[in-house]
Design an enzyme around this catalytic site. Structure first.
Site, PDB file in Angstrom:
ATOM      1  N   ARG A 287      -2.645   4.003   6.687  1.00  0.00           N
ATOM      2  CA  ARG A 287      -2.580   4.118   5.226  1.00  0.00           C
ATOM      3  C   ARG A 287      -2.307   5.574   4.854  1.00  0.00           C
ATOM      4  O   ARG A 287      -2.944   6.489   5.370  1.00  0.00           O
ATOM      5  CB  ARG A 287      -3.893   3.663   4.595  1.00  0.00           C
ATOM      6  CG  ARG A 287      -3.825   3.589   3.061  1.00  0.00           C
ATOM      7  CD  ARG A 287      -5.169   3.209   2.474  1.00  0.00           C
ATOM      8  NE  ARG A 287      -5.019   2.535   1.198  1.00  0.00           N
ATOM      9  CZ  ARG A 287      -5.824   2.692   0.160  1.00  0.00           C
ATOM     10  NH1 ARG A 287      -6.852   3.524   0.228  1.00  0.00           N
ATOM     11  NH2 ARG A 287      -5.627   2.015  -0.952  1.00  0.00           N
TER      12      ARG A 287
ATOM     13  N   TYR B 153      -9.034  12.411   3.159  1.00  0.00           N
ATOM     14  CA  TYR B 153      -9.846  12.415   4.367  1.00  0.00           C
ATOM     15  C   TYR B 153      -9.109  13.140   5.497  1.00  0.00           C
ATOM     16  O   TYR B 153      -8.082  13.763   5.287  1.00  0.00           O
ATOM     17  CB  TYR B 153     -10.260  10.994   4.716  1.00  0.00           C
ATOM     18  CG  TYR B 153     -11.097  10.361   3.624  1.00  0.00           C
ATOM     19  CD1 TYR B 153     -12.283  10.976   3.209  1.00  0.00           C
ATOM     20  CD2 TYR B 153     -10.708   9.195   2.971  1.00  0.00           C
ATOM     21  CE1 TYR B 153     -13.051  10.432   2.176  1.00  0.00           C
ATOM     22  CE2 TYR B 153     -11.478   8.648   1.948  1.00  0.00           C
ATOM     23  CZ  TYR B 153     -12.637   9.275   1.547  1.00  0.00           C
ATOM     24  OH  TYR B 153     -13.389   8.761   0.528  1.00  0.00           O
TER      25      TYR B 153
ATOM     26  N   GLN C  92     -10.588  -0.627   9.031  1.00  0.00           N
ATOM     27  CA  GLN C  92     -10.036   0.684   8.696  1.00  0.00           C
ATOM     28  C   GLN C  92     -10.858   1.789   9.353  1.00  0.00           C
ATOM     29  O   GLN C  92     -12.071   1.883   9.144  1.00  0.00           O
ATOM     30  CB  GLN C  92     -10.003   0.905   7.179  1.00  0.00           C
ATOM     31  CG  GLN C  92      -9.235   2.171   6.810  1.00  0.00           C
ATOM     32  CD  GLN C  92      -9.356   2.533   5.358  1.00  0.00           C
ATOM     33  OE1 GLN C  92     -10.441   2.869   4.889  1.00  0.00           O
ATOM     34  NE2 GLN C  92      -8.251   2.472   4.633  1.00  0.00           N
TER      35      GLN C  92
ATOM     36  N   GLY D 197      -7.725  -4.428  -4.950  1.00  0.00           N
ATOM     37  CA  GLY D 197      -9.043  -3.876  -4.718  1.00  0.00           C
ATOM     38  C   GLY D 197     -10.124  -4.526  -5.552  1.00  0.00           C
ATOM     39  O   GLY D 197     -10.730  -5.529  -5.156  1.00  0.00           O
TER      40      GLY D 197
END
Length: 355
Positions: free
Chosen positions: A226, A179, A98, A310
């Site tokens: 994502r 982000y 990622q 997760g």
């Protein structure tokens, strides 16, 4: 009805089932951003999940936000990730790295160059962040000049090439969780007046340009992204006012033949269904807080092709076997999610039959 345990092909790879490991920051990289010595073991332990999406990995010095996160833009980084990829492949798993540029969610004390964070606009997130001096407020960022936006896109494409050099099966662009890519998408963090701000299409432009640059660098079958529509985090609170941007983005991304689109769920089924239909390709869904009993429900309902897990994957290296056999799950040690550089809370979670 699709079965959770039926195989699926994403891009050029075939996976044995419909589960994946979601990206999770672990803050155990070396000071230069090289993955830690235990990283190959950590990822290989979880290879039975099929698709492993790595922790967020910075594409440049500007891209780093947190302490001890890995990079993928130097030869040392590539050598470190090569060990991880080799270990995952030896255990019959597949690895997407990622790419995470944090933008304004950074502190100078945590970066190699100790410079002011960069962002679409000079708007602080209001976050605080852990540094070697303890928790500190995240400073106001500096707005990227238009030519710097182009360099940032080039940085992400270069990092994607380096990930493939390291043996990764692909990359996932982090466009979620407050982000940098998300900061461009959201109207409350993007006040630009150039071609990357203002209208819905302009705010989506950075994400699309990044994806196209990465596709040009490594091919569409190795490229994923994502997104987290409607997720309020990092000073971003889009709400439903930004839903149409994600519908538009799904259409544009759907023309590129990507390996998959990864959605962090925000309890908006109509939008999720629209995005899935408009994108047209494989959709990975990460639904935080999902119980063991709910695993497989989104695949069965046709809301997703793959479900990304997760914390369960973090605490159970043999999660697939436990789910198939009904074995109990390990207790989660949340205090050790980011702590230290050793095995405790990282590679020491026991597998079935190991005490």
């Amino acid at each position: 009805m699709t079965n959770l345990w039926s195989p699926i092909t994403l891009g050029g790879i075939t996976l044995p089932h419909r589960l994946a490991m979601a990206p999770m920051t672990r803050s155990r990289a070396k000071p230069d951003g090289t993955p830690g010595d235990l990283a190959p073991e950590y990822y290989a332990q979880r290879a039975s999940l099929g698709l492993l999406i790595s922790e967020g990995t910075q594409p440049s010095e500007d891209g780093q936000g947190y302490l001890a996160t890995p990079g993928i833009y130097t030869d040392a980084h590539v050598a470190g990730w090569r060990k991880v990829a080799d270990a995952v492949h030896a255990a019959d798993g597949r690895l997407f790295i990622q790419l995470m540029h944090v933008g304004r969610r950074s502190h100078p004390d945590n970066t190699p160059h100790h410079r002011q964070p960069v962002a679409p606009s000079a708007i602080a997130s209001g976050d605080s962040m852990f540094t070697m001096s303890g928790m500190q407020p995240v400073p106001q960022p500096r707005a990227l000049e238009t030519e710097e936006v182009q360099q940032t896109i080039a940085d992400l494409a270069y990092a994607a090439k380096r990930a493939i050099d390291a043996g990764a099966d692909g990359v996932e662009i982090h466009g979620a969780n407050g982000y940098l890519v998300h900061q461009f998408l959201a109207p409350d963090s993007n006040h630009r007046t150039d071609e990357y701000g203002g209208t819905m299409k302009n705010r989506a432009r950075f994400a699309i340009d990044v994806v196209r640059a990465v596709v040009d660098a490594i091919g569409p079958q190795k490229t994923a992204i994502r997104l987290s529509p409607g997720v309020a985090t990092g000073g971003i609170a889009e709400g439903q006012d930004n839903d149409d941007l994600y519908r538009y983005l799904a259409v544009e991304l759907g023309t590129l033949g990507l390996a998959y689109l990864h959605i962090l769920y925000a309890r908006n089924d109509p939008l999720l269904e629209d995005v899935r239909r408009s994108f047209g390709g494989p959709l990975v869904l990460n639904r935080p807080g999902r119980s063991r009993q709910q695993i497989g429900a989104d695949v069965s309902a046709g809301l997703a092709d793959i479900e990304a897990l997760g914390v369960m994957a973090l605490a159970n290296p043999d999660l697939v076997q436990r789910l198939k056999t009904g074995a109990p799950l390990n207790d989660v040690r949340s205090a050790l999610f980011y702590a230290g550089g050793g095995a405790e809370g990282y590679t020491d979670y026991p597998a079935i039959g190991i005490v």
